[in-house]
Design a protein around this motif. Structure first.
Motif, PDB file in Angstrom:
ATOM      1  N   UNK A 158       0.951  -1.100   0.069  1.00  0.00           N
ATOM      2  CA  UNK A 158       0.062   0.093  -0.039  1.00  0.00           C
ATOM      3  C   UNK A 158       0.791   1.343   0.032  1.00  0.00           C
ATOM      4  N   UNK A 159       1.942   1.319  -0.433  1.00  0.00           N
ATOM      5  CA  UNK A 159       2.937   2.340  -0.652  1.00  0.00           C
ATOM      6  C   UNK A 159       2.437   3.322  -1.778  1.00  0.00           C
ATOM      7  N   UNK A 160       1.902   2.408  -2.719  1.00  0.00           N
ATOM      8  CA  UNK A 160       1.264   3.193  -3.959  1.00  0.00           C
ATOM      9  C   UNK A 160      -0.426   2.571  -3.794  1.00  0.00           C
ATOM     10  N   UNK A 161      -1.439   3.296  -3.928  1.00  0.00           N
ATOM     11  CA  UNK A 161      -2.399   2.967  -3.668  1.00  0.00           C
ATOM     12  C   UNK A 161      -3.083   1.991  -4.945  1.00  0.00           C
ATOM     13  N   UNK A 162      -2.644   2.512  -6.332  1.00  0.00           N
ATOM     14  CA  UNK A 162      -3.107   1.511  -7.442  1.00  0.00           C
ATOM     15  C   UNK A 162      -2.188   1.621  -8.652  1.00  0.00           C
ATOM     16  N   UNK A 163      -2.292   0.444  -9.450  1.00  0.00           N
ATOM     17  CA  UNK A 163      -1.204   0.926 -10.632  1.00  0.00           C
ATOM     18  C   UNK A 163      -1.511   1.860 -11.513  1.00  0.00           C
ATOM     19  N   UNK A 164      -2.798   2.429 -11.647  1.00  0.00           N
ATOM     20  CA  UNK A 164      -3.211   3.612 -12.369  1.00  0.00           C
ATOM     21  C   UNK A 164      -2.367   4.766 -12.143  1.00  0.00           C
ATOM     22  N   UNK A 165      -2.266   5.039 -10.589  1.00  0.00           N
ATOM     23  CA  UNK A 165      -1.628   6.054 -10.128  1.00  0.00           C
ATOM     24  C   UNK A 165      -0.108   5.834  -9.962  1.00  0.00           C
TER      25      UNK A 165
END
Ligand code: 6MZ
Length: 363
Positions: A278-285
């Motif tokens: 969860x360091x980055x919320x999703x692949x899109x962002x």
């Protein structure tokens, strides 16, 4: 995912103890459970859990380190990890690990690394090259340990392996310096650089700086875990240090992106790891897309293939579907990684040839 198997790949960000097979961890846990050292059922649950916060990941590493304590096990996991990467057509692996000291079993940082080297020597599923061609390996081995190119008349798969020694953020300046000195001593057996890793909420840049500076002055390559959590002061200091590569770069602000891009420091990108923790919320962002679009140097990596149940083929497959990359783009991405390896020019030249001869599969 199968289609990415035929593409040769370069893995530059893989932690040894994070890349251990689940089946091996469970087997080791069962043995320690029988000895009464741990409670197997508790541990089994932790090993098989899918989603973990960054905090939980570091708790899991403490557990893995209990399971992989002794020299024999370090040798075994090294062999398995190399063979696993080779089996998915990784042609160059830069494997990183934190040399460990454990007085109670007579383990020193050096003997830990000797056990790792034993693991490299034990690889037999493929040909392995882990020593620079001009190396004098002294007491590590009597002759260069590069096996011949053929087996039963067929060309055997070959993997280059080079090692990075990690400094754990929990360590003192003295301990970090000890790791750097060990890395210098072990250059003849393929240690090419230093990594700074470990729980990003622990430790201060000023603690590691003297050892990293010394390492760089001595000609070792440096890669830093940078920006896994928001910490602008540390990110700035790390970029000012001009490491040859950084890992993650998840929590960068505008200013930091600008600096990174102008310095053109290659980024080791670990998609699954960033999403799982969860360091980055999703692949899109995820910053992969922007860095890729502006042609910033980047390398797809696994981080901890065991802990995050992934593989390098898996990471390429995710990038292909999330960012709409075709076969040619994926091949090019894999090939570009050759330019960022810490091995010498001879190795790079050979890797370029391996990629060039694999290019025909694109037709
Ligand atoms: C920071 C990480 C990491 O060295 O014992 N490590 N450090 N961020 C990460 N992303 C999730 N993944 C692994 O391998 C395990 C060690 O590598 C570092 C941690 O220090 C972990 O204990 P070795 O072989």
């Amino acid at each position: 995912m199968e289609q990415w198997l035929s593409v040769p790949k370069v893995e530059l960000h893989a932690h040894l103890n994070g890349s251990v097979r689940d089946s091996t961890l469970l087997e080791l846990a069962r043995v320690l459970g029988e000895k009464g050292v741990i409670d197997f059922s508790d541990v089994e649950h932790v090993i098989m859990k899918d989603d973990r916060s960054l905090h939980e990941v570091f708790k899991l590493f403490d557990l893995i380190h209990i399971l992989t304590t002794d020299h024999k096990i370090i040798t075994r996991i090294t062999k398995e990890v190399v063979e696993d990467f080779a089996s998915e057509n990784v042609v160059y692996l830069e494997l990183r690990t934190t040399p460990k000291k454990n007085d109670s079993i007579g383990m020193t940082k050096r003997s830990y690394m000797e056990a790792v080297v034993e693991g490299l020597k034990a690889v037999n599923a493929v040909d392995i090259n882990f020593m620079p061609h001009d190396a004098d390996a002294g007491d590590f081995m009597d002759s260069q340990h590069i096996k011949s190119g053929t087996c039963n008349g067929a060309t055997r798969k070959k993997i280059y392996v080079r090692l990075l020694l990690s400094i754990d953020r929990r360590e003192t300046t003295e301990a970090a310096m000890e790791t750097v000195k060990l890395a210098l001593e072990l250059r003849p057996i393929g240690v090419v650089g230093i990594d700074l890793s470990g729980n990003p909420i622990v430790g201060e840049w000023s603690t590691f700086f003297p050892a990293l500076k010394f390492a760089r002055e001595q000609g070792l390559y440096i890669t830093l875990h940078c920006g896994e959590i928001p910490n602008p002061k540390e990110i700035q200091a790390m970029l000012d240090f001009l490491p040859q590569r950084i890992g993650h770069a998840c929590c960068f602000e505008e200013e930091e992106w600008k600096k990174l891009k102008s310095l053109k420091i290659p980024v080791e990108i670990c998609l699954t790891s960033n999403i799982r923790t969860d360091t980055i919320s999703s692949l899109d962002v995820h910053h992969f897309a922007n860095l890729y679009n502006v042609k910033h140097p980047l390398i797809l990596c696994t981080d901890d293939a065991g802990v995050f149940s992934t593989s390098l083929c898996g990471e390429y497959s995710i990038a292909a579907s999330a960012y709409g990359l075709g076969r040619r783009e994926i091949y090019q991405l894999a090939k570009d990684a050759v330019e960022f390896v810490f091995a010498d020019d001879e190795v790079k030249k050979d890797l370029r040839e391996i990629f060039n001869s694999a290019a025909k599969m694109l037709d």
